[in-house]
Design a protein around this motif. Structure first.
Motif, PDB file in Angstrom:
ATOM      1  N   GLN A  43      15.707  20.118  -1.745  1.00  0.00           N
ATOM      2  CA  GLN A  43      14.317  20.090  -1.295  1.00  0.00           C
ATOM      3  C   GLN A  43      13.773  18.665  -1.273  1.00  0.00           C
ATOM      4  OE1 GLN A  43      12.443  21.966   0.281  1.00  0.00           O
ATOM      5  NE2 GLN A  43      10.537  20.847   0.091  1.00  0.00           N
ATOM      6  N   PHE A  45      15.250  16.116  -0.358  1.00  0.00           N
ATOM      7  CA  PHE A  45      15.686  15.520   0.905  1.00  0.00           C
ATOM      8  C   PHE A  45      15.340  16.402   2.113  1.00  0.00           C
ATOM      9  CE2 PHE A  45      18.565  13.583  -2.249  1.00  0.00           C
ATOM     10  CZ  PHE A  45      18.249  12.248  -2.019  1.00  0.00           C
ATOM     11  N   HIS A  46      14.469  17.394   1.880  1.00  0.00           N
ATOM     12  CA  HIS A  46      13.991  18.302   2.933  1.00  0.00           C
ATOM     13  C   HIS A  46      15.136  19.055   3.609  1.00  0.00           C
ATOM     14  CE1 HIS A  46       9.976  16.686   2.466  1.00  0.00           C
ATOM     15  NE2 HIS A  46      10.487  15.466   2.543  1.00  0.00           N
ATOM     16  N   LEU A  47      16.155  19.405   2.830  1.00  0.00           N
ATOM     17  CA  LEU A  47      17.293  20.149   3.370  1.00  0.00           C
ATOM     18  C   LEU A  47      17.245  21.633   3.008  1.00  0.00           C
ATOM     19  CD1 LEU A  47      20.121  17.557   2.594  1.00  0.00           C
ATOM     20  CD2 LEU A  47      18.993  17.999   4.783  1.00  0.00           C
ATOM     21  N   TYR A  48      16.471  22.009   1.992  1.00  0.00           N
ATOM     22  CA  TYR A  48      16.438  23.416   1.578  1.00  0.00           C
ATOM     23  C   TYR A  48      15.394  24.204   2.362  1.00  0.00           C
ATOM     24  CZ  TYR A  48      17.528  27.270  -1.539  1.00  0.00           C
ATOM     25  OH  TYR A  48      17.981  28.466  -2.038  1.00  0.00           O
ATOM     26  N   GLU A  49      14.368  23.541   2.834  1.00  0.00           N
ATOM     27  CA  GLU A  49      13.306  24.213   3.602  1.00  0.00           C
ATOM     28  C   GLU A  49      13.844  24.954   4.832  1.00  0.00           C
ATOM     29  OE1 GLU A  49       9.326  25.300   3.804  1.00  0.00           O
ATOM     30  OE2 GLU A  49       9.970  23.708   2.459  1.00  0.00           O
ATOM     31  N   ASN A  53      13.317  28.917   5.656  1.00  0.00           N
ATOM     32  CA  ASN A  53      12.758  29.393   6.916  1.00  0.00           C
ATOM     33  C   ASN A  53      13.696  30.377   7.615  1.00  0.00           C
ATOM     34  OD1 ASN A  53      10.471  27.821   6.575  1.00  0.00           O
ATOM     35  ND2 ASN A  53      11.308  26.109   7.737  1.00  0.00           N
ATOM     36  N   TYR A  68      13.952  24.767  -5.736  1.00  0.00           N
ATOM     37  CA  TYR A  68      13.188  24.485  -4.525  1.00  0.00           C
ATOM     38  C   TYR A  68      11.689  24.625  -4.792  1.00  0.00           C
ATOM     39  CZ  TYR A  68      10.782  26.179  -0.319  1.00  0.00           C
ATOM     40  OH  TYR A  68       9.869  26.427   0.663  1.00  0.00           O
ATOM     41  N   LYS A  72       9.131  21.564  -4.561  1.00  0.00           N
ATOM     42  CA  LYS A  72       8.100  21.629  -3.530  1.00  0.00           C
ATOM     43  C   LYS A  72       6.706  21.521  -4.149  1.00  0.00           C
ATOM     44  CE  LYS A  72       6.530  24.209   0.445  1.00  0.00           C
ATOM     45  NZ  LYS A  72       6.646  25.404   1.253  1.00  0.00           N
ATOM     46  N   MET A  75       6.157  17.941  -5.225  1.00  0.00           N
ATOM     47  CA  MET A  75       5.957  17.052  -4.076  1.00  0.00           C
ATOM     48  C   MET A  75       4.561  17.229  -3.481  1.00  0.00           C
ATOM     49  SD  MET A  75       9.786  17.488  -2.476  1.00  0.00           S
ATOM     50  CE  MET A  75       9.445  16.812  -0.878  1.00  0.00           C
ATOM     51  N   GLU A  76       4.098  18.474  -3.407  1.00  0.00           N
ATOM     52  CA  GLU A  76       2.752  18.716  -2.884  1.00  0.00           C
ATOM     53  C   GLU A  76       1.695  18.199  -3.861  1.00  0.00           C
ATOM     54  OE1 GLU A  76       2.607  22.879  -2.003  1.00  0.00           O
ATOM     55  OE2 GLU A  76       3.892  22.655  -0.235  1.00  0.00           O
TER      56      GLU A  76
END
Length: 117
Positions: A43, A45-49, A53, A68, A72, A75-76
């Motif tokens: 997550q 590295f934005h690979l789990y999103e 989905n 994740y 997340k 990060m938010e």
């Protein structure tokens, strides 16, 4: 198709965990930590999103999904301030943590677990 993707992705994650336990000398708790950490790193590295989905619950329920959620939320929260970066992960995963503790307590009351020596 959503059910098929959930089954394949979620099952694939579980197979990876089982292979790690069977093919190495890693204990179950270590595999659990590896999977949660992998979810958090993916997550980061934005690979789990994209998996979430695609597979939805199939990617959220297994252990990498917990990592994740933590990543997340952190990060938010980091977008707001430093304190939210620290507490954001716990807030994001609070529902899952509460259910796990609640069910664990209830099962322990009903089945009277004993230590294995």
């Amino acid at each position: 198709m959503t059910y098929l993707y959930a089954f394949l992705i979620g099952g694939g994650i579980c197979v990876i965990g089982q292979i790690l336990m069977d093919a190495t000398k890693l204990t179950a708790p270590r595999v659990l930590v590896i999977l949660v950490t992998a979810g958090a790193l993916l997550q980061a590295f934005h690979l789990y999103e994209p998996l979430v989905n695609l597979a939805q619950t199939g990617a959220r329920v297994p252990l990498p999904g917990f990592g994740y959620s933590l990543a997340k939320g952190a990060m938010e929260g980091a977008k707001e301030n430093l304190l939210e970066a620290v507490t954001g992960g716990i807030k994001a995963a609070a529902g899952g943590i509460t259910v796990a503790i609640g069910w664990g307590y209830l099962i322990a009351l009903v089945f009277n677990p004993k230590s294995v020596r």
